[in-house]
Design an enzyme around this catalytic site. Sequence first.
Site, PDB file in Angstrom:
ATOM      1  N   GLU A 144       0.980  -1.179   0.037  1.00 27.29           N
ATOM      2  CA  GLU A 144      -0.062   0.156   0.017  1.00 27.29           C
ATOM      3  C   GLU A 144       1.043   1.084  -0.034  1.00 27.29           C
ATOM      4  O   GLU A 144       1.132   1.855  -1.006  1.00 27.29           O
ATOM      5  CB  GLU A 144      -0.825  -0.027   1.101  1.00 27.29           C
ATOM      6  CG  GLU A 144      -2.070   0.899   1.163  1.00 27.29           C
ATOM      7  CD  GLU A 144      -3.081   0.624   2.236  1.00 27.29           C
ATOM      8  OE1 GLU A 144      -3.814   1.625   2.318  1.00 27.29           O
ATOM      9  OE2 GLU A 144      -3.225  -0.498   2.850  1.00 27.29           O
TER      10      GLU A 144
ATOM     11  N   GLU B 112      -1.843   0.789  13.423  1.00 28.92           N
ATOM     12  CA  GLU B 112      -2.949   1.159  12.579  1.00 28.92           C
ATOM     13  C   GLU B 112      -4.253   0.807  13.478  1.00 28.92           C
ATOM     14  O   GLU B 112      -5.402   1.633  13.387  1.00 28.92           O
ATOM     15  CB  GLU B 112      -2.990   0.273  11.432  1.00 28.92           C
ATOM     16  CG  GLU B 112      -3.985   0.740  10.422  1.00 28.92           C
ATOM     17  CD  GLU B 112      -4.256   0.005   9.107  1.00 28.92           C
ATOM     18  OE1 GLU B 112      -4.678   0.523   8.279  1.00 28.92           O
ATOM     19  OE2 GLU B 112      -3.554  -0.972   9.071  1.00 28.92           O
TER      20      GLU B 112
END
Length: 864
Positions: free
Chosen positions: A467, A744
């Site tokens: 990502e 996260e």
Amino acid sequence: MTTVSAPRIEHHREPFGIGESAPRLSWTTTDAPAGWRQERYAVTVVRDDAEETVEVTSAEQVLVPWPTRALDSRERVGVRVAVQGADGRWSSESPQTWVEAGLLHPDDWSARPVGLDLDEDPESDARRATLVRRSFRLDGEISRARLYATAHGLYEPEINGERVGSDTLSPGWTVYRERLRYYTYDVTALLVVGENALGAWLGDGWYRGRLGWRGGYRNVFGSDLSFLGQLEITYVDGRRETIVTDDSWKGALSPILRSGIYDGEDYDAREELPEWTTAAFDDAQWLPVAVRDRDPRTLVAPTAPPVRVIEEVAPVAVLTSPGGARILDFGQNLVGRVRISVTGPRGTTVTLRTAEVLQEGEIYTRPLRSARSSDSYTLAGRTGGEEWEPRFTFHGFRYAEVSGWPGDLDADVAAGALIARVLHTDLERTGWFTCSDPLVEQLHRNVVWGMRGNFVDIPTDCPQRDERVGWTGDVQVFGPTASTLFDVSGMLSGWLRDVEADQLPDGTVPWFVPVIPSHKVWSPIRAGAAWGDVATLLPWTLYQRFGDEGVLATQFESARRWVDKVESLAGPDRLWNEGFQLGDWLDPAAPPQDPGDARTDRYLVATAYFARSARAVADMARVLGRSADADRYGTLASEVAAAFRGAYVKPDGTMTSDAQTAYALAIVFDLLADETQRAIAGARLAALVHAADNRIATGFVGTPLVCDALTLTGHADAAYDLLLEQGCPSWLYQVVQGATTVWERWDAMLPDGTVNPGTMTSFNHYALGAVADWLHRSVAGLAPAEPGYRRIRFAPRPGGGLTHASAMQRTPYGDASIAWRVGEDELHVDLVVPVGATAELDLPGAVREELGHGAHARTVPLLP
């Protein structure tokens, strides 16, 4: 004696090869007498041994206009400053800053990109990296030489066998079709009279390498690898010569067999071409290059420092896994790559596999998704040993599994043979925080490390998996913290230009910038609250923290177009209550595979952000003197706030989403009708915190706001309860679990030591670390009261059993600091206000005071 620092040029740490022809100037003043105020300044500009001094009657010292004629391309000038106070006395002149312009006009460029046309599968993940070179002769003593360079892909230049520059991963990642960054290098010392050679390594990078998740895409911006270089030499006798990339160059395959941002690098030292960038090298067997097209109007100078290797970290342990693997533990989740020094037989291959965490004693790679995150080096078998690190990749990791090592790994690690090299954009550190609680201090360190690892040319979301993109919402919520910890003014103002470049004609702001293709969730691009609001709120943050009206002027149209887009989506009722939204992303109550399923209504979030962005555009317009726009967007903001109250605030003052994020948004975004509603909202928020046993109940949207909302409404005790909680989910839960960066997910590592089953699980993701800004502003008590810290607010709010806290901020006016400690029934506070700034002191017990520059100490009774 009043003294002045060497002037700063725009936001540049090193004003070399800059793209501004009339750069603004800033300086700090020190050692001024009490009560001193600047009334005039004088700027001296030195050009070719001629000096011009311009005096200006002004108290400004931050980003003042360039005082004389604009710089020409390549021009190098010296700049000095002196200041005068009300007593009429001038300071001594500052040290001189040298500033040099880059190539400011498209017609300055005669070079064109060159590279090899190879017969290879453009979709392959194993395309070879390449080399390009050219020899040339210089026939006189050299006075000055500059290399202006960029690439399609990533590049590293060499001259006469020596590496040029200290940057890495250049030219970085921009919206290449609109803005390709070039760098300027002083290569005078690398050139010799007679024969010379210039060459460059080329790798895929973001330009043509794999990008995106679920397999990703290749060749997003192009399929070629090409170097664009323009070497300009000035001889002592005044003659000039330019060596450019053109069809006279040659190319060859490099020893880098494969290289990718996600997948790592494979290098075969047996394929090396020794001394290939020396003049004596015979390139007769090399291939002719193809000359590519590039519009020179897209070439831009950098506004921020490049990515560099900043630090080295040695392993703290060498582990043996249950399966027999040898694993290095670097003791810190970091971003970079491993350098090895190794001796062994020719053809031996050493492989390094990286991961953020261990599970059951083995490196755990599932959170990497499809990222290979592996480097390999095949030895040439040199008797003196070999040293290597990857060139064109980076990894997010704490652990590295080593296989194929030909020596005694334990002894070699002890001798420094394997070292982690930490890299990120070379930003200047500006904010520091300490306190009496070691867990809170570790949390702050985790935020700093997380930011470092995710500010790799662009503000990314994570540095390890497939990502690593510039999610707009992440940096929108983290922008204030980033602007406290580091000088991000140049980096983020440059990235905002890419936001505007990728913004759709109708005003829609992408979810991530630069844009890459994705699946149906993200393509076609659609508007989303909190993420798209980066166009309004990040410029406003940069203005507040760095005092730069220029970023408001540059980004105003982008910001206005975003609000106009949302206005069209909301319609006459002013409620943005339709369409796809991420809402309070990663609320800990959300299911692992549905992180947008939050406790707070996603359309409540969207409408709140609509109001906040409309207000921000009105404020921007007011600063810029655009009164009609200020009135229009101010009215719009009031209408949206009224619609918000009508739809989401009940008659009793509670909210339709009885959730922490809902109340935090309403309070911090000033969407409530009056102090009565604010008091009700604050009390209910505090009650929700305590009802949840002080566990976090907010996602990306609520987390940066919840402690401020509690503090603003008189519930700082509840904010401390949230901060200091160690149960899952909480900030300190991560710390007691051994985190060295911010995760996260609140529970990325579950209490039993296993990794969260969600496929989106990163252990280095800065968004939830946005609480660090509250640590600086409310716990320590140092915040800007006016843009750029021209006026500083000192308002510490001790609590939570902390016995001391401190913060230091490197402001545009100089270093400001606060340190408080709790004694017996007393609060002792020490403050420093830099020259040119003023301060307001607000201590518990309604102690209010105005302060001028200098050091101050106060002691007040400690309230129960």
